[in-house]
Design a protein around this motif. Structure first.
Motif, short mmCIF file in Angstrom:
data_model
loop_
_atom_site.label_atom_id
_atom_site.label_comp_id
_atom_site.label_asym_id
_atom_site.label_seq_id
_atom_site.Cartn_x
_atom_site.Cartn_y
_atom_site.Cartn_z
N THR A 189 19.09 10.66 19.16
CA THR A 189 19.43 10.01 17.90
C THR A 189 20.32 10.90 17.04
O THR A 189 21.33 10.45 16.48
CB THR A 189 18.15 9.65 17.13
OG1 THR A 189 17.37 8.76 17.91
CG2 THR A 189 18.49 8.97 15.80
N ALA A 197 24.18 10.14 16.03
CA ALA A 197 24.51 10.05 14.61
C ALA A 197 25.62 11.03 14.24
O ALA A 197 26.53 10.70 13.46
CB ALA A 197 23.26 10.32 13.77
N ARG A 198 25.55 12.24 14.80
CA ARG A 198 26.59 13.23 14.52
C ARG A 198 27.94 12.78 15.07
O ARG A 198 28.98 12.94 14.43
CB ARG A 198 26.19 14.57 15.13
CG ARG A 198 27.14 15.72 14.79
CD ARG A 198 26.69 17.00 15.45
NE ARG A 198 27.54 18.13 15.09
CZ ARG A 198 27.38 18.88 14.01
NH1 ARG A 198 26.38 18.63 13.17
NH2 ARG A 198 28.20 19.89 13.76
N LEU A 208 28.97 9.80 15.44
CA LEU A 208 29.47 8.67 14.66
C LEU A 208 29.76 9.05 13.21
O LEU A 208 30.18 8.20 12.42
CB LEU A 208 28.46 7.52 14.70
CG LEU A 208 28.22 6.89 16.07
CD1 LEU A 208 27.11 5.85 15.99
CD2 LEU A 208 29.50 6.26 16.60
N GLY A 209 29.51 10.30 12.85
CA GLY A 209 29.77 10.74 11.49
C GLY A 209 28.76 10.23 10.48
O GLY A 209 29.07 10.06 9.30
N THR A 210 27.54 9.97 10.92
CA THR A 210 26.48 9.47 10.04
C THR A 210 26.01 10.57 9.09
O THR A 210 25.82 11.71 9.52
CB THR A 210 25.28 8.97 10.87
OG1 THR A 210 25.74 7.99 11.80
CG2 THR A 210 24.20 8.36 9.98
N PRO A 211 25.79 10.27 7.82
CA PRO A 211 25.27 11.27 6.89
C PRO A 211 23.95 11.84 7.38
O PRO A 211 23.11 11.11 7.94
CB PRO A 211 25.09 10.49 5.58
CG PRO A 211 26.07 9.35 5.69
CD PRO A 211 26.10 9.00 7.13
N PHE A 236 20.53 10.18 6.52
CA PHE A 236 20.31 8.92 7.26
C PHE A 236 19.93 9.21 8.70
O PHE A 236 19.05 8.55 9.27
CB PHE A 236 21.58 8.07 7.20
CG PHE A 236 21.36 6.63 7.59
CD1 PHE A 236 20.87 5.71 6.67
CD2 PHE A 236 21.64 6.19 8.87
CE1 PHE A 236 20.66 4.40 7.03
CE2 PHE A 236 21.43 4.89 9.24
CZ PHE A 236 20.94 3.97 8.31
N ALA A 237 20.60 10.20 9.31
CA ALA A 237 20.28 10.57 10.69
C ALA A 237 18.86 11.09 10.81
O ALA A 237 18.13 10.75 11.75
CB ALA A 237 21.27 11.63 11.18
N LEU A 260 16.41 8.26 10.89
CA LEU A 260 16.34 7.50 12.14
C LEU A 260 15.67 8.29 13.27
O LEU A 260 15.12 7.69 14.19
CB LEU A 260 17.76 7.11 12.58
CG LEU A 260 18.55 6.18 11.66
CD1 LEU A 260 19.94 5.96 12.23
CD2 LEU A 260 17.85 4.85 11.48
#
Length: 226
Positions: free
Chosen positions: A106, A110-111, A113-116, A119-120, A123
């Motif tokens: 996960t 997330a990294r 996809l550039g997810t903050p 938020f990562a 999840l």
């Protein structure tokens, strides 16, 4: 006080209706009580124009009951204690592999996809049972509400896809199937195992409990390095 009785009653009624529908459907996966019951409660909240914090405060007593419900799972564990001891090695290996794949996979996705990061981190504990996941996410700097949504989604999707995947892999051993359900779909998977493999539900309960603890520890350690 009236709100407490009203929303507690709505929740119990929604659960009763969801269980009835699940049984009438022949235990169809798309009619899982956690899915249909949640939809009914959300519909009631929308019709009453009631915010979730009001509902959450009114149903605190119901959330408290999840603690004794989880503790009650120790009964099937005790009955299968001898078998669990004999299979300790393979079970621990599967637990570590599943936990690390879930959390690290996960965070890596997330990294990419550039997810903050908050938020990562919310999840990451999605495969842990709800109380542990929310506390683990909050302790790591995530958002408990997002973690709760991720847990529900993971439980439903994990239960839906576990059966077809295990059949495709030609895994028909009840012990393995139950352990896998508890590992990837926590309480929802354990409830499904209770209906489909009741003689092996202890393994689902064990996987759910140990994966919750393992996930919390792994996330706490990783949060220090992220």
């Amino acid at each position: 006080m009236s709100a407490v009785f009203a929303w507690t009653g709505v929740t119990v009624a929604a659960y009763g209706a969801a269980v009835w529908l699940y049984r009438r459907s022949g235990h169809h996966l798309l009619c899982l009580p956690v899915l249909t019951g949640t939809a009914l409660v959300l519909g009631a909240l929308a019709l009453a124009h009631t915010d979730y914090p009001v509902y959450a405060d009114a149903t605190r007593a119901l959330r408290w009951l999840t603690g004794p419900a989880i503790i009650a799972l120790a009964v099937p564990l005790y009955r299968q204690a001898a078998l669990l001891r004999r299979m300790a090695g393979p079970l621990l290996g599967a637990l570590l592999a599943g936990c690390l794949a879930s959390v690290l996979g996960t965070l890596a996705l997330a990294r990419a996809l550039g997810t903050p990061l908050p938020f990562a981190l919310s999840l990451a504990p999605k495969a842990a049972t709800m109380p542990i996941a929310m506390q683990a996410a909050e302790g790591a700097g995530g958002l408990p509400a997002v973690a709760a949504l991720a847990v529900v989604a993971t439980g439903v999707l994990g239960t839906l896809f576990a059966g077809p995947v295990l059949r495709r892999l030609r895994i028909d051993d009840d012990t393995t199937r139950s352990f896998a359900l508890g590992l990837v779909a926590h309480a929802i998977g354990t409830a499904r195992a209770l209906q489909t493999q009741p003689q092996s539900v202890a393994f689902a309960a064990l996987a759910m409990g140990l994966n919750g603890v393992c996930t919390a520890l792994v996330l706490a350690l990783l949060a220090r390095w992220l």
